[in-house]
Design an enzyme around this catalytic site. Structure first.
Site, PDB file in Angstrom:
ATOM      1  N   HIS A 101       0.683  -1.302  -0.124  1.00  0.00           N
ATOM      2  CA  HIS A 101       0.131   0.110  -0.061  1.00  0.00           C
ATOM      3  C   HIS A 101       1.037   1.191   0.017  1.00  0.00           C
ATOM      4  CE1 HIS A 101      -2.773   3.050   1.049  1.00  0.00           C
ATOM      5  NE2 HIS A 101      -3.756   2.269   0.622  1.00  0.00           N
ATOM      6  N   GLU A 170      -4.120   1.549  -7.474  1.00  0.00           N
ATOM      7  CA  GLU A 170      -4.309   2.774  -6.711  1.00  0.00           C
ATOM      8  C   GLU A 170      -3.481   3.737  -6.707  1.00  0.00           C
ATOM      9  OE1 GLU A 170      -6.497   1.462  -2.799  1.00  0.00           O
ATOM     10  OE2 GLU A 170      -4.611   1.453  -2.290  1.00  0.00           O
TER      11      GLU A 170
HETATM   12  P1  PGA Z   1      -9.717   5.769  -0.052  1.00  0.00           P
HETATM   13  O1  PGA Z   1      -8.435   4.732   0.224  1.00  0.00           O
HETATM   14  O2  PGA Z   1     -10.820   4.768  -0.614  1.00  0.00           O
HETATM   15  O3  PGA Z   1     -10.164   6.469   1.292  1.00  0.00           O
HETATM   16  O4  PGA Z   1      -9.242   6.721  -1.002  1.00  0.00           O
HETATM   17  C1  PGA Z   1      -8.378   3.536  -0.478  1.00  0.00           C
HETATM   18  C2  PGA Z   1      -7.160   2.922  -0.006  1.00  0.00           C
HETATM   19  O5  PGA Z   1      -6.051   3.574   0.638  1.00  0.00           O
HETATM   20  O6  PGA Z   1      -6.834   1.792   0.000  1.00  0.00           O
END
Ligand code: PGA
Length: 252
Positions: A101, A170
């Site tokens: 992440h 992401e």
């Molecule tokens: P968010 O976070 O949906 O609050 O943008 C997603 C993540 O960090 O996995």
């Protein structure tokens, strides 16, 4: 893992307490009574101390639990203060683990530690939610695809059990900002990711997820992206109301 399941993965980050069991119970009730026929899988990744408690209380074929991180030390047990091994996670009710992440990368995880974490999780048969994503600067400089390729090649070895790996794209600039990429951009990224994974690892049908500011409104456009097998959801997964709205709008 069935290739047809849609994944709704809740990343609670540093939020939650035992009383939030009610959020998961609400969601469990909802999916048992509605949307029974849809092939979906919900994975809750709360802070580690809550995993066992939640996993013991919730027995559902559609709801699983995961950790937000794992140790990079390749031992089941040992003198590693503060670390939690894949082995311990596996025996604590976790079936999944988020690795790579961007918030962990920011806190010091590099390609090598991420590789070690992936290898450990793979050995212990945890399912891996492998996060990749470019920063705003990299995106502005049109380096996104290069960065994604580097993140994949630097941390994934060839012999992994790819059936147990979910790839969560992401973009860092999308996490917690309310901004999501355009449909055309996501279509391009997902098709490139597929190409990289087939070329370098012979993974024909990778499970690709999108994460970053997913909510009940933008799920309407996100669900149109071909090749997208699900979503990694932060803020909007904390309350059952918001999480249910996303699932409901996805299937409406
Ligand atoms: P968010 O976070 O949906 O609050 O943008 C997603 C993540 O960090 O996995």
């Amino acid at each position: 893992m069935s290739s047809k399941s849609t994944y709704f993965i809740a990343n609670w980050k540093m939020n939650g307490s035992p009383k939030d069991l009610i959020q998961i119970k609400n969601l469990d009730f909802f999916i048992k009574n509605r949307f029974k026929k849809h092939n979906k899988l919900i994975v809750y990744c709360p802070p580690q101390p809550l995993i066992t408690y939640f996993a013991k209380k919730i027995r559902s074929k559609n709801i699983k639990f995961g950790s937000q991180d794992v140790s990079n030390n390749n031992f089941a047990f040992g003198a590693f203060t503060g670390e939690v091994s894949s082995h311990i996670l596996k025996n604590s009710g976790a079936e999944y683990v988020i690795i790579g992440h961007s918030e962990k990368r920011l806190a010091g995880d590099n390609y090598n530690t991420i590789k070690q974490k992936i290898n450990n999780a793979n050995q212990n048969k945890l399912k891996i939610i492998f996060c990749i994503g470019e920063s705003l600067k990299e995106n502005k400089n049109k380096n996104s695809l290069l960065i994604l390729k580097k993140q994949i090649l630097a941390s994934l070895e060839k012999g992994l059990n790819f059936k147990n790996i979910l790839f969560a794209y992401e973009p860092v600039w999308s996490i917690g900002t309310g901004i999501i990429p355009s449909q055309s951009y996501l279509i391009k990224v997902f098709s490139e990711l597929k190409k990289i994974l087939i070329r370098h690892y012979s993974v024909k049908s990778p499970k690709l997820l999108y994460g970053g500011s997913v909510n009940a409104q933008n799920i309407q456009s996100l669900k149109m992206i071909p090749n997208c097998n699900g979503y990694l959801i932060g803020g909007a997964s904390l309350t059952s109301k918001n999480f249910i709205d996303i699932i409901q709008n996805y299937y409406s």
